[in-house]
Design an enzyme around this catalytic site. Sequence first.
Site, PDB file in Angstrom:
ATOM      1  N   ASP A  75      39.808  31.641  38.792  1.00 38.64           N
ATOM      2  CA  ASP A  75      39.326  32.678  37.897  1.00 38.64           C
ATOM      3  C   ASP A  75      38.354  32.015  36.913  1.00 38.64           C
ATOM      4  O   ASP A  75      38.209  30.788  36.877  1.00 38.64           O
ATOM      5  CB  ASP A  75      40.483  33.383  37.187  1.00 38.64           C
TER       6      ASP A  75
HETATM    7  C1  BGC Z   1      38.784  38.136  35.363  1.00 36.41           C
HETATM    8  C2  BGC Z   1      38.473  38.253  36.833  1.00 36.41           C
HETATM    9  C3  BGC Z   1      37.005  38.547  37.014  1.00 36.41           C
HETATM   10  C4  BGC Z   1      36.205  37.434  36.352  1.00 36.41           C
HETATM   11  C5  BGC Z   1      34.711  37.573  36.505  1.00 36.41           C
HETATM   12  C6  BGC Z   1      37.854  37.196  34.655  1.00 36.41           C
HETATM   13  O1  BGC Z   1      37.994  37.326  33.270  1.00 36.41           O
HETATM   14  O2  BGC Z   1      40.136  37.741  35.194  1.00 36.41           O
HETATM   15  O3  BGC Z   1      39.256  39.277  37.403  1.00 36.41           O
HETATM   16  O4  BGC Z   1      36.692  38.673  38.356  1.00 36.41           O
HETATM   17  O5  BGC Z   1      36.518  37.428  34.971  1.00 36.41           O
HETATM   18  O6  BGC Z   1      34.192  38.572  35.723  1.00 36.41           O
END
Ligand code: BGC
Length: 697
Positions: free
Chosen positions: A247
Amino acid sequence: MDEADRRARETEAQMTDDERFGLLVSVMGTNTAIATRDERIPEGTPMSAGYVPGVPRLGVPPLLMSDASLGVTNPGYREGDTATALPAAIALGASFNPALARAAGRMIGREARSRGFNVMLAGGINLARDPRNGRNFEYLSEDPLLSAVLAAESIAGIQGEGVISTIKHYSLNVNETNRHWLDAIVDPDAHRESDLLAFEIAIERAQPGSVMTGYNKVNGEYAGGNRLLLEDVLKGAWGYPGWVMSDWGATPTWEFALAGQDQESGAQIDVSMWGEEPFTAPLRAALADGRLPRERLSEMVRRILRSIYAVGIDAWDGAAEVDMAAHAQIALDAARQGIVLLENDGVLPLARDTSATIAVIGGYAQAGVPVGTGSSAVTPPGGYAAVIPIGGPGIMGAWRNLFLLPSSPVEELRRLLPGAQIDFDPGLTPADAALAARRADVAIVFGVRVEGEGFDNADLSLPWGQDAVIAAVADANPRTIVVLETGNPVAMPWRDRVAAIVEAWYPGQAGGRAIAEVLAGAVNPSGRLPVTFPADLAQTPRPELPGLGTPTGTPTTIRYDEGAEVGYRWFAARGEAPLYAFGHGLGYTTFAYEDLDVRGGDTLTATFTVTNTGERGGADVPQLYLTEPRRRLLGFERVELEPGESRRVTLTAEPRLLARFADGGWIVDGGEHRVAVGASAEALVLSAAVELDRRAL
Ligand code: BGC
């Protein structure tokens, strides 16, 4: 070895180390928070959540990554770019409709591709274990089967358009409280029977190109550095051939590469969180002095290439046609099918020719419908109706807004009920709301809640005194209808005093229209709860949520001691009655179930008849449960039936739902098992016993 593997091997063998390392880090584009373009992103590239340079000389395209599950997002990345905004994923869960999930996925894939995005950060499948989790709206349900079936359809829809989809967040990223410092403790076998089973089935069915890990630790190790989860289970036991990305800002050290993580995501956030980009200089240094085996570097690269080839993002021949009108229809269908009628004493549907005076109260219903906050929020065509800053501590505080999508329930009600006198009152205080309700024949009061990424809800109440407003409206008018727009179950202290309750979730760009259609009976509600509504937190596995309210950065341990007995399974095991059961949902017609025939043996197949016994057509979702030795949803089917029409439905159980995970494998115990067909996990109508053969799966 298949063709994609073969090509990945061939390409990787020709790459330089610079090219290899280039593929292992994604950087974020400029947006309202990141002002400077990372030099790895060429000018003219559409800005989004992630960019990975390609290798042009070998025909490897750059990866352009965007969120995702509810439509193509644009959190300040691209001026003026809007996209179809679907309802929250929990509303898709409530549809129990795999075909709808497929259509939604296709829509997302086409809109992504038309913008040049070839990786969608979609496939949110974490189980709803805690009704306070601020991100439950982004996930599908509390049940592994329902979540897996719907996620797989949505992922297959996206990938069918030639766009890679992730599945996320692997695993047990089920509370937001201190998510970067949260250690989620679970019994490993129970994990296999619940959250991991959802991932396992969805991955088998849809083969997502990438798996995104969670921010949290699982049993003491960060998800991205968790050898057991990544190497032993995902890549080992399941043979997953794609790549594992972190993530955004979830890679504190290069050593995650040794535990199975293949790519670092959102490198700028890693710099701000941990002081460096671990998969750049530190990973190179590890290769140079032998701490990172060269074969592991090659494998990381091959996994990424393999998914590029398997989904075909290297072979794009132009963008797909995007029919925004057809996509708007999908958003409308999803909103219609996701709305759940929880309670109705007969006040609904409102008569289409009514000349009643209707007070619509609260919830910004004059302006639009809310969406969940955070990385999944989509800017709809025409933009938001309003953006109200909410704020809060931590990284996500700046991103926390009440976004309203411009489908106003008040305007839509006026359109559908032209003879009615519809007045809006903002419901500022209980006294104001009661005045408005008293002078009307019917009161429709909206309850909204701001929920989203980075925050857990402290309890099950509605914010801003709305529970008191609803209670005052109910006291002032016996014909009070409550419409909830929330991402989770809420407590309903006013429940016994109102005439009807509708759970509309965050219903997307067509939400106002769909709510009005359900209230006016133009649409027969057919949504079913994908999560159990508890009466209060005392009924749930964790009446107190550890870490809630502690400052960002506080190490937090949450024990998920309910293990695999998540949601309705917990209630069944404890013999507790919830406020509303998983699978519950009313409509404007009635259905009967008869003639259950169950076959055992290797697995279990149930056949039964569903009949629409009411006066109008509608959809039902009969559900098959294992009831003994323990409660498990074994199957479901959404059936559309005209009045008087019957259908034979056959459901065959996925054998792992009949099994226990023990000593490293699945075992179905031989002997008698009991099953039931019902309208919810509690409203079981037909039951039968069946013998199963003992076997290891
Ligand atoms: C989230 C993800 C997301 C990523 C990119 C993160 O803060 O947990 O689900 O895909 O950001 O935006």
